[in-house]
Design a protein around this motif. Structure first.
Motif, short mmCIF file in Angstrom:
data_model
loop_
_atom_site.label_atom_id
_atom_site.label_comp_id
_atom_site.label_asym_id
_atom_site.label_seq_id
_atom_site.Cartn_x
_atom_site.Cartn_y
_atom_site.Cartn_z
N GLY A 298 0.80 -1.21 0.00
CA GLY A 298 0.00 0.00 0.00
C GLY A 298 0.84 1.26 0.00
O GLY A 298 1.96 1.30 0.49
N VAL A 299 0.27 2.33 -0.56
CA VAL A 299 0.84 3.68 -0.51
C VAL A 299 -0.24 4.61 0.01
O VAL A 299 -1.19 4.90 -0.69
CB VAL A 299 1.32 4.15 -1.91
N PRO A 300 -0.10 5.02 1.31
CA PRO A 300 0.98 4.77 2.26
C PRO A 300 0.96 3.34 2.79
O PRO A 300 -0.03 2.62 2.59
CB PRO A 300 0.67 5.78 3.38
N PRO A 301 2.00 2.94 3.52
CA PRO A 301 2.11 1.54 3.95
C PRO A 301 1.23 1.18 5.14
O PRO A 301 1.18 0.01 5.54
CB PRO A 301 3.59 1.40 4.31
N GLU A 302 0.54 2.16 5.76
CA GLU A 302 -0.40 1.85 6.84
C GLU A 302 -1.55 2.86 6.81
O GLU A 302 -1.44 3.92 6.18
CB GLU A 302 0.28 1.84 8.20
N VAL A 303 -2.63 2.48 7.50
CA VAL A 303 -3.82 3.32 7.46
C VAL A 303 -4.49 3.32 8.83
O VAL A 303 -4.47 2.31 9.55
CB VAL A 303 -4.82 2.81 6.38
N GLU A 304 -5.03 4.46 9.21
CA GLU A 304 -5.80 4.55 10.45
C GLU A 304 -7.18 3.94 10.25
O GLU A 304 -7.78 4.05 9.17
CB GLU A 304 -5.94 6.01 10.89
N VAL A 305 -7.66 3.28 11.28
CA VAL A 305 -8.99 2.67 11.26
C VAL A 305 -9.90 3.50 12.16
O VAL A 305 -9.55 3.80 13.31
CB VAL A 305 -8.93 1.21 11.76
N VAL A 306 -11.08 3.86 11.63
CA VAL A 306 -11.98 4.77 12.36
C VAL A 306 -13.37 4.16 12.47
O VAL A 306 -13.76 3.28 11.68
CB VAL A 306 -12.07 6.14 11.67
N THR A 307 -14.14 4.64 13.44
CA THR A 307 -15.52 4.18 13.62
C THR A 307 -16.42 4.80 12.56
O THR A 307 -16.30 5.98 12.24
CB THR A 307 -16.04 4.56 15.01
N PRO A 359 -19.49 -0.86 12.27
CA PRO A 359 -18.41 -1.07 11.31
C PRO A 359 -17.21 -0.16 11.57
O PRO A 359 -17.36 0.98 12.01
CB PRO A 359 -19.06 -0.75 9.96
N LEU A 360 -16.03 -0.68 11.29
CA LEU A 360 -14.80 0.10 11.32
C LEU A 360 -14.33 0.30 9.89
O LEU A 360 -14.40 -0.63 9.06
CB LEU A 360 -13.72 -0.62 12.14
N LEU A 361 -13.86 1.51 9.57
CA LEU A 361 -13.56 1.89 8.20
C LEU A 361 -12.11 2.33 8.03
O LEU A 361 -11.47 2.80 8.99
CB LEU A 361 -14.47 3.05 7.77
N ALA A 362 -11.63 2.20 6.81
CA ALA A 362 -10.32 2.77 6.47
C ALA A 362 -10.45 4.29 6.49
O ALA A 362 -11.35 4.87 5.87
CB ALA A 362 -9.87 2.30 5.10
N GLY A 363 -9.54 4.96 7.20
CA GLY A 363 -9.64 6.41 7.36
C GLY A 363 -9.29 7.20 6.11
O GLY A 363 -9.62 8.38 6.02
N ARG A 364 -8.62 6.56 5.14
CA ARG A 364 -8.25 7.26 3.92
C ARG A 364 -8.06 6.26 2.79
O ARG A 364 -8.04 5.03 3.02
CB ARG A 364 -6.94 8.06 4.11
N GLU A 365 -7.93 6.74 1.58
CA GLU A 365 -7.65 5.87 0.43
C GLU A 365 -6.20 5.41 0.49
O GLU A 365 -5.30 6.17 0.83
CB GLU A 365 -7.90 6.63 -0.87
#
Length: 387
Positions: A298-307, A359-365
């Motif tokens: 992934g780019v970026p290599p990690e992602v924040e997870v949000v409610t 559900p928990l979501l990816a905070g960004r693309e």
């Protein structure tokens, strides 16, 4: 022998009418003691969709202009999805001009922005504006009504069918108190819907035409911020509305109230009952960051997870303690990821039992790394950066 037969018949009767097939909320509704004249009513908590009180919740009834909640929902979703813009112009057709009942007296060819048309629907309950919006978004009212009914099916509702987008009397046009509560709950997820339906007065045509919201609870009851009224001779007085106090959001639906302003009084009874007996336990706000996960390639290599929404449970007063949250998430994710893509769940438990999940979501693309980016990462891991 006769006594035994009598006892067997009595047992059969009790099983058929009061057996375990009776939903819990129906049993509760039968013992609450709220006296309503409405043909059907539902009090629902909006956080988890639990019914707190009900009277004939599945009875199919006409709902007059409460219909427009679904009209507004489809329009708001179109804006949210980028299929329409609030600034684009909506031109009134002759078909819209011919609508009777509540209206803003559109002339054929008259233009308003989509936002102003939606305000006319939400505040003034304008039938002509409803049809103009339907035709603008779907090409015809018939196509829009088909979309309304498809949306009902997607939501799993069994006691609602729309024949028009206005609520004017029509054969095969009906809903139930429960179904309409679910539809309003869905609409409340969109800030634009709450914004539109909370407007109490609005000046149209440069101040030459004043709109007043037909939902008087906006002024009469603390916390009410959304909803829609309806009245026809057939449907009587109807109201679907929502109120929030101390983090507890309730939805009240009353259908078929016989007396004028009775739909307001009946709704107030439901709200008084709900706010007196229940509280919201708010555990996490909407959009709260609960984790950061690595994203493979992934780019970026990690992602924040949000409610995805506020994590809250509604309980009777005095039962607010003992709730915990856990997260169901994989150890890593794979690219690509869309922003707000579902990646897991926040699970609320009490006493070891699950009571709610969000559900928990990816905070960004997160885009997939190119071949060269992946090679560069491998080299950095082996030789270190800058080599």
């Amino acid at each position: 022998m006769l006594r035994r037969k009598f006892l067997l018949c009595a047992a059969l009767f009790l099983f058929l009418f009061y057996g375990t097939a009776v939903p819990l909320w129906a049993q509760e509704a039968a013992t609450t003691g709220i006296d309503l004249n409405a043909e059907a009513a539902v009090l629902m908590e909006a956080h988890g969709g639990k019914v707190l009180w009900a009277k004939n919740p599945d009875k199919e009834l006409p709902m007059a202009s409460v219909t427009k909640i679904m009209t507004l929902l489809l329009a708001v979703e179109a804006v949210e999805q980028g299929k329409a813009s609030l600034e684009e112009r909506v031109v009134a057709s002759e078909n819209a001009w011919e609508m009777g009942g509540s209206q803003i007296y559109l002339e054929p060819g008259e233009e308003f922005s989509l936002k102003e048309m939606l305000i006319a629907v939400a505040v003034g309950s304008a039938n002509d504006a409803s049809v103009a919006v339907a035709e603008h978004l779907m090409g015809s009212e018939e196509a829009f009504v088909e979309a309304m009914n498809r949306r009902v099916q997607e939501m799993g509702l069994k006691h609602t069918r729309f024949a028009n987008c206005t609520g004017l009397p029509a054969k095969g046009h009906y809903t139930s108190a429960y179904d309409m509560a679910v539809i309003l709950r869905e609409a409340l997820k969109y800030p634009l819907f709450r914004q539109l339906s909370s407007i109490y007065e609005y000046d149209l045509r440069g101040g030459k035409f004043k709109l007043w919201n037909t939902n008087k609870l906006l002024k009469w009851y603390q916390g009410v911020d959304a909803g829609k009224t309806g009245w026809t001779t057939e449907a009587k007085y109807c109201l679907a509305s929502s109120a929030e106090r101390d983090g507890l959001r309730l939805i009240a639906v009353v259908l078929g109230v016989p007396e004028p302003r009775g739909h307001f009084r009946e709704s107030i009874k439901l709200y008084n009952y709900g706010f007196a007996r229940y509280r919201a336990v708010n555990l996490l706000p909407a959009g709260a960051v609960v984790a950061s996960l690595p994203v493979e390639k992934g780019v970026p290599p990690e992602v924040e997870v949000v409610t995805a929404e506020r994590v809250a449970v509604v309980v009777p007063r005095g039962e607010e303690r003992g709730f915990t949250t856990t997260y169901e998430l994989p150890p890593r994710l794979k690219a690509p990821l869309a922003q707000h893509q579902a990646v897991g769940y926040c699970v609320v438990q009490k006493g070891g039992q699950e009571v709610h999940r969000v559900p928990l979501l990816a905070g960004r693309e997160v885009k997939r790394a190119s071949f060269l980016q992946q090679v560069n990462r491998v080299l950095n891991r082996v030789y270190g950066p800058g080599r």
